[in-house]
Design a protein around this motif. Structure first.
Motif, PDB file in Angstrom:
ATOM      1  N   THR A  10      -5.648  -7.324  19.279  1.00 31.38           N
ATOM      2  CA  THR A  10      -4.507  -7.204  18.382  1.00 31.38           C
ATOM      3  C   THR A  10      -3.234  -7.698  19.084  1.00 31.38           C
ATOM      4  O   THR A  10      -2.391  -6.881  19.464  1.00 31.38           O
ATOM      5  N   PRO A  11      -3.093  -9.021  19.249  1.00 31.49           N
ATOM      6  CA  PRO A  11      -1.952  -9.540  20.004  1.00 31.49           C
ATOM      7  C   PRO A  11      -0.725  -9.911  19.168  1.00 31.49           C
ATOM      8  O   PRO A  11       0.254 -10.388  19.737  1.00 31.49           O
ATOM      9  N   SER A  12      -0.761  -9.691  17.845  1.00 31.14           N
ATOM     10  CA  SER A  12       0.339 -10.165  17.005  1.00 31.14           C
ATOM     11  C   SER A  12       0.662  -9.134  15.931  1.00 31.14           C
ATOM     12  O   SER A  12      -0.165  -8.273  15.606  1.00 31.14           O
ATOM     13  N   PRO A  13       1.853  -9.222  15.341  1.00 31.51           N
ATOM     14  CA  PRO A  13       2.187  -8.313  14.239  1.00 31.51           C
ATOM     15  C   PRO A  13       1.218  -8.438  13.058  1.00 31.51           C
ATOM     16  O   PRO A  13       0.893  -7.423  12.428  1.00 31.51           O
ATOM     17  N   ASN A  14       0.729  -9.639  12.753  1.00 28.51           N
ATOM     18  CA  ASN A  14      -0.222  -9.795  11.656  1.00 28.51           C
ATOM     19  C   ASN A  14      -1.531  -9.076  11.955  1.00 28.51           C
ATOM     20  O   ASN A  14      -2.088  -8.384  11.094  1.00 28.51           O
ATOM     21  N   MET A  15      -2.038  -9.234  13.174  1.00 33.11           N
ATOM     22  CA  MET A  15      -3.272  -8.531  13.556  1.00 33.11           C
ATOM     23  C   MET A  15      -3.036  -7.018  13.579  1.00 33.11           C
ATOM     24  O   MET A  15      -3.918  -6.248  13.203  1.00 33.11           O
ATOM     25  N   GLN A  16      -1.845  -6.585  14.011  1.00 39.22           N
ATOM     26  CA  GLN A  16      -1.532  -5.147  14.034  1.00 39.22           C
ATOM     27  C   GLN A  16      -1.563  -4.571  12.628  1.00 39.22           C
ATOM     28  O   GLN A  16      -2.122  -3.491  12.411  1.00 39.22           O
ATOM     29  N   ALA A  17      -0.985  -5.277  11.662  1.00 41.99           N
ATOM     30  CA  ALA A  17      -0.991  -4.797  10.275  1.00 41.99           C
ATOM     31  C   ALA A  17      -2.423  -4.687   9.749  1.00 41.99           C
ATOM     32  O   ALA A  17      -2.769  -3.701   9.078  1.00 41.99           O
ATOM     33  N   MET A  18      -3.259  -5.668  10.056  1.00 43.46           N
ATOM     34  CA  MET A  18      -4.653  -5.639   9.603  1.00 43.46           C
ATOM     35  C   MET A  18      -5.400  -4.485  10.279  1.00 43.46           C
ATOM     36  O   MET A  18      -6.150  -3.759   9.635  1.00 43.46           O
ATOM     37  N   PHE A  19      -5.200  -4.321  11.582  1.00 44.55           N
ATOM     38  CA  PHE A  19      -5.842  -3.240  12.331  1.00 44.55           C
ATOM     39  C   PHE A  19      -5.457  -1.878  11.745  1.00 44.55           C
ATOM     40  O   PHE A  19      -6.317  -1.015  11.510  1.00 44.55           O
ATOM     41  N   GLU A  20      -4.169  -1.673  11.484  1.00 46.68           N
ATOM     42  CA  GLU A  20      -3.723  -0.391  10.941  1.00 46.68           C
ATOM     43  C   GLU A  20      -4.331  -0.122   9.569  1.00 46.68           C
ATOM     44  O   GLU A  20      -4.689   1.024   9.261  1.00 46.68           O
ATOM     45  N   ALA A  21      -4.484  -1.157   8.766  1.00 43.98           N
ATOM     46  CA  ALA A  21      -5.114  -0.983   7.454  1.00 43.98           C
ATOM     47  C   ALA A  21      -6.587  -0.613   7.601  1.00 43.98           C
ATOM     48  O   ALA A  21      -7.091   0.258   6.876  1.00 43.98           O
ATOM     49  N   VAL A  22      -7.290  -1.254   8.535  1.00 41.49           N
ATOM     50  CA  VAL A  22      -8.700  -0.921   8.785  1.00 41.49           C
ATOM     51  C   VAL A  22      -8.827   0.532   9.228  1.00 41.49           C
ATOM     52  O   VAL A  22      -9.666   1.285   8.723  1.00 41.49           O
ATOM     53  N   VAL A  23      -7.983   0.950  10.165  1.00 41.46           N
ATOM     54  CA  VAL A  23      -8.033   2.329  10.661  1.00 41.46           C
ATOM     55  C   VAL A  23      -7.724   3.314   9.532  1.00 41.46           C
ATOM     56  O   VAL A  23      -8.398   4.346   9.400  1.00 41.46           O
ATOM     57  N   ALA A  24      -6.737   2.988   8.703  1.00 37.49           N
ATOM     58  CA  ALA A  24      -6.400   3.880   7.584  1.00 37.49           C
ATOM     59  C   ALA A  24      -7.592   4.043   6.641  1.00 37.49           C
ATOM     60  O   ALA A  24      -7.876   5.154   6.180  1.00 37.49           O
ATOM     61  N   GLY A  25      -8.304   2.965   6.376  1.00 37.41           N
ATOM     62  CA  GLY A  25      -9.487   3.070   5.527  1.00 37.41           C
ATOM     63  C   GLY A  25     -10.595   3.875   6.176  1.00 37.41           C
ATOM     64  O   GLY A  25     -11.229   4.728   5.545  1.00 37.41           O
ATOM     65  N   ALA A  26     -10.828   3.622   7.452  1.00 39.05           N
ATOM     66  CA  ALA A  26     -11.924   4.294   8.162  1.00 39.05           C
ATOM     67  C   ALA A  26     -11.669   5.783   8.340  1.00 39.05           C
ATOM     68  O   ALA A  26     -12.616   6.565   8.425  1.00 39.05           O
ATOM     69  N   THR A  27     -10.399   6.169   8.386  1.00 37.40           N
ATOM     70  CA  THR A  27     -10.057   7.576   8.616  1.00 37.40           C
ATOM     71  C   THR A  27      -9.575   8.268   7.345  1.00 37.40           C
ATOM     72  O   THR A  27      -9.001   9.363   7.429  1.00 37.40           O
ATOM     73  N   ASP A  28      -9.818   7.668   6.195  1.00 37.75           N
ATOM     74  CA  ASP A  28      -9.429   8.288   4.932  1.00 37.75           C
ATOM     75  C   ASP A  28     -10.031   9.694   4.862  1.00 37.75           C
ATOM     76  O   ASP A  28     -11.192   9.890   5.228  1.00 37.75           O
ATOM     77  N   PRO A  29      -9.263  10.680   4.388  1.00 33.37           N
ATOM     78  CA  PRO A  29      -9.768  12.059   4.333  1.00 33.37           C
ATOM     79  C   PRO A  29     -11.041  12.240   3.506  1.00 33.37           C
ATOM     80  O   PRO A  29     -11.787  13.195   3.728  1.00 33.37           O
TER      81      PRO A  29
END
Length: 150
Positions: A10-29
């Motif tokens: 995750t070396p860029s703001p675009n990759m960071q946004a995608m990573f955060e979205a993936v994590v949010a989906g994976a950790t959905d309650p």
């Protein structure tokens, strides 16, 4: 408890946004009973890979290929995981400035060799991720995590 391993570079703001979205989906309650482990590709170990029950892979497309960091992870983990992780589910997200084809092709070749099962369409984004792209990343994380629910 089943474990989802997110291996990312995750070396860029675009990759960071995608990573955060993936994590949010994976950790959905609504997804219960799944441990989500996040590892930068250069910090992910063979033990991490062997202890995981499913995977999400994230990389930029660099010079038409997956990042060197993700390649290092595969170089270390491929043979130890070859027999031990067959059939495990995975998802992939890739970001490129203008093309992701080579990166996707390389990763799919490796995951085919490992006999991992792609359980959701790849998310390939060029340029700045749109709301739809980030939603697709969320769905990717949620889908792979849901595959592991007890």
């Amino acid at each position: 408890m089943p474990r989802l391993l997110i291996v990312h570079h995750t070396p860029s703001p675009n990759m960071q946004a995608m990573f955060e979205a993936v994590v949010a989906g994976a950790t959905d309650p609504e997804i219960g009973g799944v441990e989500v482990v996040r590892r930068p590709a250069l910090a992910a170990t063979v033990s991490d890979a062997l202890e995981a029950d499913g995977y999400v892979l994230g990389t930029p497309a660099n010079l038409g290929m997956m990042s060197g960091a993700l390649k290092v992870f595969f170089d270390l983990a491929y043979y130890p995981c070859l027999d031990a992780t067959r059939g495990r589910p995975y998802g992939l997200y890739v970001h490129g400035n203008n093309d992701t084809t080579g990166a996707v092709r390389g990763i799919e070749s490796i995951t085919t060799g490992l006999s991992w099962e792609k359980v959701t369409p790849n998310v390939s984004v060029t340029g700045e991720p749109t709301k739809e792209d980030l939603r697709a990343c969320w769905e990717l994380g949620a889908t792979v995590a849901a595959q592991l629910m007890p």
